[in-house]
Motif scaffolding. Sequence first.
Motif, short mmCIF file in Angstrom:
data_model
loop_
_atom_site.label_atom_id
_atom_site.label_comp_id
_atom_site.label_asym_id
_atom_site.label_seq_id
_atom_site.Cartn_x
_atom_site.Cartn_y
_atom_site.Cartn_z
N THR A 24 0.85 -1.19 0.00
CA THR A 24 0.00 0.00 0.00
C THR A 24 0.88 1.24 0.00
OG1 THR A 24 -0.10 -0.03 2.40
CG2 THR A 24 -1.87 -1.14 1.23
N GLU A 25 0.62 2.12 -0.93
CA GLU A 25 1.37 3.35 -1.01
C GLU A 25 0.58 4.46 -0.33
OE1 GLU A 25 2.89 4.51 -4.75
OE2 GLU A 25 3.41 2.47 -5.32
N ARG A 26 1.28 5.21 0.49
CA ARG A 26 0.63 6.34 1.15
C ARG A 26 0.46 7.47 0.15
NH1 ARG A 26 4.05 4.97 6.09
NH2 ARG A 26 5.73 5.72 4.82
N PRO A 27 -0.63 8.20 0.27
CA PRO A 27 -0.79 9.34 -0.65
C PRO A 27 0.25 10.42 -0.35
CG PRO A 27 -2.53 9.29 1.01
CD PRO A 27 -1.74 8.03 1.16
N LYS A 28 0.72 11.06 -1.40
CA LYS A 28 1.71 12.12 -1.24
C LYS A 28 1.05 13.36 -0.65
CE LYS A 28 5.23 10.01 -2.95
NZ LYS A 28 6.32 9.63 -2.11
N GLY A 29 1.74 14.00 0.26
CA GLY A 29 1.21 15.20 0.89
C GLY A 29 1.45 16.44 0.04
N ASP A 30 0.95 17.56 0.51
CA ASP A 30 1.12 18.82 -0.21
C ASP A 30 2.25 19.66 0.40
OD1 ASP A 30 -0.16 19.35 2.13
OD2 ASP A 30 -1.71 20.63 1.27
N GLY A 31 3.06 19.04 1.24
CA GLY A 31 4.18 19.76 1.84
C GLY A 31 3.86 20.40 3.17
N VAL A 32 2.61 20.24 3.62
CA VAL A 32 2.19 20.83 4.89
C VAL A 32 1.93 19.70 5.88
CG1 VAL A 32 0.46 22.23 6.05
CG2 VAL A 32 1.16 22.80 3.74
N VAL A 33 2.57 19.79 7.04
CA VAL A 33 2.35 18.81 8.10
C VAL A 33 1.16 19.29 8.92
CG1 VAL A 33 3.35 17.72 10.13
CG2 VAL A 33 4.79 18.22 8.15
N ARG A 34 0.17 18.43 9.11
CA ARG A 34 -1.03 18.80 9.86
C ARG A 34 -1.08 18.06 11.19
NH1 ARG A 34 -2.25 19.47 4.63
NH2 ARG A 34 -3.50 21.28 4.06
N ILE A 35 -1.41 18.82 12.23
CA ILE A 35 -1.55 18.26 13.57
C ILE A 35 -3.00 18.46 13.99
CG2 ILE A 35 -0.79 18.35 15.96
CD1 ILE A 35 1.76 19.70 14.98
N ASP A 54 6.20 13.28 4.38
CA ASP A 54 6.61 12.36 3.31
C ASP A 54 7.97 11.79 3.65
OD1 ASP A 54 4.33 12.76 1.81
OD2 ASP A 54 5.18 14.48 0.74
N ALA A 55 7.97 10.62 4.30
CA ALA A 55 9.22 9.95 4.66
C ALA A 55 8.95 8.46 4.74
CB ALA A 55 9.74 10.48 6.00
N ASP A 56 10.02 7.68 4.77
CA ASP A 56 9.85 6.24 4.88
C ASP A 56 9.57 5.86 6.34
OD1 ASP A 56 12.36 6.91 5.76
OD2 ASP A 56 13.33 5.11 4.99
N ASP A 57 9.24 4.58 6.55
CA ASP A 57 8.83 4.13 7.88
C ASP A 57 9.95 4.26 8.91
OD1 ASP A 57 6.24 3.59 7.15
OD2 ASP A 57 6.64 1.49 6.65
N ALA A 58 11.19 4.02 8.52
CA ALA A 58 12.30 4.12 9.48
C ALA A 58 12.47 5.55 9.97
CB ALA A 58 13.59 3.63 8.83
N THR A 59 12.35 6.52 9.06
CA THR A 59 12.47 7.92 9.44
C THR A 59 11.31 8.34 10.33
OG1 THR A 59 13.54 8.32 7.33
CG2 THR A 59 12.79 10.25 8.54
N LEU A 60 10.09 7.88 9.97
CA LEU A 60 8.92 8.23 10.79
C LEU A 60 9.01 7.61 12.18
CD1 LEU A 60 5.96 7.96 8.26
CD2 LEU A 60 6.93 10.01 9.27
N THR A 61 9.54 6.40 12.27
CA THR A 61 9.69 5.75 13.58
C THR A 61 10.67 6.54 14.45
OG1 THR A 61 9.28 3.60 12.55
CG2 THR A 61 10.28 3.59 14.73
N ALA A 62 11.77 6.98 13.87
CA ALA A 62 12.75 7.76 14.63
C ALA A 62 12.15 9.10 15.05
CB ALA A 62 14.01 7.97 13.79
#
Length: 108
Positions: A24-35, A54-62
């Motif tokens: 499953t591919e995650r949809p690409k964001g528009d460059g804005v991080v939403r909280i 927009d990062a891979d799972d290893a980067t998101l985990t860190a």
Amino acid sequence: MSDNNSRLVYSTESGRIAEEKKPTERPKGDGVVRIQRQTSGRKGKGVCLITGIDADDATLTALAAELKKKCGCGGALKEGVIEIQGDKRDLLKTLLEAKGMKVKLAGG
């Protein structure tokens, strides 16, 4: 007999047949991080959801581990969405902006 609802489950030649899993591919964001803050389905406990990175799972985990440590609370990474327990939106916004990300507070 060609039916869209039927599939091979067991074969006498090779045993159980594993179903092919499509990545499953995650949809690409528009460059804005939403909280956003969410309480639905969590028995009234609030969590902050961080999406749009927009990062891979290893980067998101860190990144999730670092945010949890700086906020002093728990959390998880589920399907590319970082969940941080509690209402820490303002602190999360300052931490992510310090990393050079464009951040928006979404929702109520």
